[in-house]
Design a protein around this motif. Structure first.
Motif, mmCIF file in Angstrom:
data_model
loop_
_atom_site.group_PDB
_atom_site.id
_atom_site.type_symbol
_atom_site.label_atom_id
_atom_site.label_comp_id
_atom_site.label_asym_id
_atom_site.label_seq_id
_atom_site.Cartn_x
_atom_site.Cartn_y
_atom_site.Cartn_z
ATOM 1 N N UNK A 54 0.833 -1.200 0.000
ATOM 2 C CA UNK A 54 0.000 0.000 0.000
ATOM 3 C C UNK A 54 0.865 1.246 0.000
ATOM 4 N N UNK A 55 0.393 2.266 -0.699
ATOM 5 C CA UNK A 55 0.948 3.613 -0.613
ATOM 6 C C UNK A 55 -0.056 4.404 0.209
ATOM 7 N N UNK A 56 0.413 5.045 1.281
ATOM 8 C CA UNK A 56 -0.491 5.718 2.210
ATOM 9 C C UNK A 56 -0.196 7.205 2.322
ATOM 10 N N UNK A 57 -1.251 7.978 2.451
ATOM 11 C CA UNK A 57 -1.154 9.398 2.754
ATOM 12 C C UNK A 57 -1.648 9.595 4.178
ATOM 13 N N UNK A 58 -1.017 10.516 4.901
ATOM 14 C CA UNK A 58 -1.392 10.779 6.295
ATOM 15 C C UNK A 58 -1.874 12.222 6.424
ATOM 16 N N UNK A 59 -2.906 12.418 7.227
ATOM 17 C CA UNK A 59 -3.447 13.740 7.533
ATOM 18 C C UNK A 59 -3.660 13.841 9.042
ATOM 19 N N UNK A 60 -3.436 15.041 9.594
ATOM 20 C CA UNK A 60 -3.629 15.288 11.036
ATOM 21 C C UNK A 60 -3.036 14.162 11.872
ATOM 22 N N UNK A 61 -1.803 13.828 11.619
ATOM 23 C CA UNK A 61 -1.154 12.697 12.278
ATOM 24 C C UNK A 61 -0.039 13.135 13.202
ATOM 25 N N UNK A 62 0.250 12.306 14.180
ATOM 26 C CA UNK A 62 1.383 12.492 15.087
ATOM 27 C C UNK A 62 1.925 11.127 15.476
ATOM 28 N N UNK A 67 3.111 5.397 20.129
ATOM 29 C CA UNK A 67 1.831 6.022 19.796
ATOM 30 C C UNK A 67 1.854 6.553 18.364
ATOM 31 N N UNK A 68 0.837 6.210 17.596
ATOM 32 C CA UNK A 68 0.661 6.746 16.260
ATOM 33 C C UNK A 68 -0.823 7.038 16.095
ATOM 34 N N UNK A 69 -1.144 8.296 15.833
ATOM 35 C CA UNK A 69 -2.549 8.645 15.678
ATOM 36 C C UNK A 69 -2.732 9.567 14.493
ATOM 37 N N UNK A 70 -3.950 9.620 14.006
ATOM 38 C CA UNK A 70 -4.278 10.449 12.866
ATOM 39 C C UNK A 70 -4.987 9.635 11.804
ATOM 40 N N UNK A 71 -5.103 10.216 10.620
ATOM 41 C CA UNK A 71 -5.839 9.587 9.526
ATOM 42 C C UNK A 71 -4.873 9.062 8.470
ATOM 43 N N UNK A 72 -5.140 7.841 8.014
ATOM 44 C CA UNK A 72 -4.338 7.208 6.970
ATOM 45 C C UNK A 72 -5.256 6.794 5.829
ATOM 46 N N UNK A 73 -4.879 7.183 4.621
ATOM 47 C CA UNK A 73 -5.617 6.826 3.419
ATOM 48 C C UNK A 73 -4.661 5.994 2.569
ATOM 49 N N UNK A 140 -14.676 13.166 13.450
ATOM 50 C CA UNK A 140 -14.402 14.335 14.310
ATOM 51 C C UNK A 140 -13.328 14.084 15.358
ATOM 52 N N UNK A 141 -12.574 13.009 15.248
ATOM 53 C CA UNK A 141 -11.645 12.638 16.324
ATOM 54 C C UNK A 141 -10.436 13.559 16.425
ATOM 55 N N UNK A 142 -9.715 13.771 15.325
ATOM 56 C CA UNK A 142 -8.479 14.550 15.385
ATOM 57 C C UNK A 142 -8.679 15.916 14.737
ATOM 58 N N UNK A 143 -8.324 16.950 15.482
ATOM 59 C CA UNK A 143 -8.475 18.321 14.991
ATOM 60 C C UNK A 143 -7.150 18.937 14.575
ATOM 61 N N UNK A 144 -6.037 18.345 15.001
ATOM 62 C CA UNK A 144 -4.705 18.855 14.675
ATOM 63 C C UNK A 144 -3.789 17.691 14.328
ATOM 64 N N UNK A 145 -2.628 18.007 13.817
ATOM 65 C CA UNK A 145 -1.630 17.009 13.461
ATOM 66 C C UNK A 145 -0.923 17.420 12.184
ATOM 67 N N UNK A 146 -0.087 16.527 11.687
ATOM 68 C CA UNK A 146 0.754 16.832 10.529
ATOM 69 C C UNK A 146 0.464 15.876 9.375
ATOM 70 N N UNK A 147 0.648 16.346 8.150
ATOM 71 C CA UNK A 147 0.516 15.453 7.000
ATOM 72 C C UNK A 147 1.796 14.642 6.789
ATOM 73 N N UNK A 148 1.675 13.602 6.010
ATOM 74 C CA UNK A 148 2.831 12.779 5.684
ATOM 75 C C UNK A 148 2.419 11.628 4.776
ATOM 76 N N UNK A 149 3.247 10.579 4.796
ATOM 77 C CA UNK A 149 2.976 9.409 3.964
ATOM 78 C C UNK A 149 3.592 8.182 4.605
ATOM 79 N N UNK A 150 3.314 7.035 4.029
ATOM 80 C CA UNK A 150 3.871 5.796 4.544
ATOM 81 C C UNK A 150 3.578 4.647 3.600
#
Length: 183
Positions: A54-62, A67-73, A140-150
């Protein structure tokens, strides 16, 4: 984050090296302070794949110690009907994630040259492949964080990304990391 894998780069290519346990995907996040509305975009590179790459994009992540939290697509690199798109919320600990969407079908597979993009505006996460919307969820879980990939799957080397760009709206900041840059 200790439990998750890392991303390595060579000029023009970033690849993942997953951690030693299941779901220990590689994660790379941009530094700095980011606003809540974000977009991330990557160009896929694929030569040979095995199992479930998989190629993943991350949004609002830390990521922090254990601990790893945020959104992964994540887009599958399969080219048949077993291809899929997953949109998940990482809740913290290793293997602690919640599926927000998990459609299957050939149309969700990606290959070399495909451009994948994900955005989050308010509580709406939208993902695109080559400019065509492929999925949308609200959370509505995460309101802040950083973008990235994985990436998913061990030391892969045969697939990765050749370009990554992230934007922070509405400020319009556009920090960019080419796969040959180490940030």
């Amino acid at each position: 984050g200790v439990d998750w894998g890392y991303v390595s780069t060579t000029p023009g290519l970033a690849v993942g090296h997953a951690g030693p346990k299941r779901f220990a995907d590689s994660v790379a996040l941009l530094n700095g302070t980011w606003g809540p509305n974000q977009s991330a975009e990557a160009v896929v590179s694929s030569k040979k794949t095995l199992r479930y790459p998989e190629v993943s994009l991350r949004l609002r992540s830390d990521v922090s110690l254990h601990n790893c939290q945020g959104y992964e697509i994540s887009y599958s690199l399969k080219s048949d009907e077993t291809a899929y798109l997953i949109m998940v919320r990482w809740n913290g600990g290793l293997a602690d994630f919640t599926y927000l969407a998990q459609p299957h079908g050939k149309q969700y597979g990606v290959k070399t040259g495909d451009v994948v993009k994900a955005t989050i505006v308010g509580n709406v996460i939208t993902t695109y492949k080559n400019g065509v919307q492929m999925g949308q969820v609200t959370d509505n879980t995460y309101l802040t964080g950083r973008p990235g990939f994985g990436f998913n799957e061990g030391i892969n080397g045969d697939y990765g990304i050749t370009r990554f760009t992230a934007t922070d709206a509405p400020t319009g900041a556009t920090p960019t990391a080419n796969s040959g840059d180490k940030k």
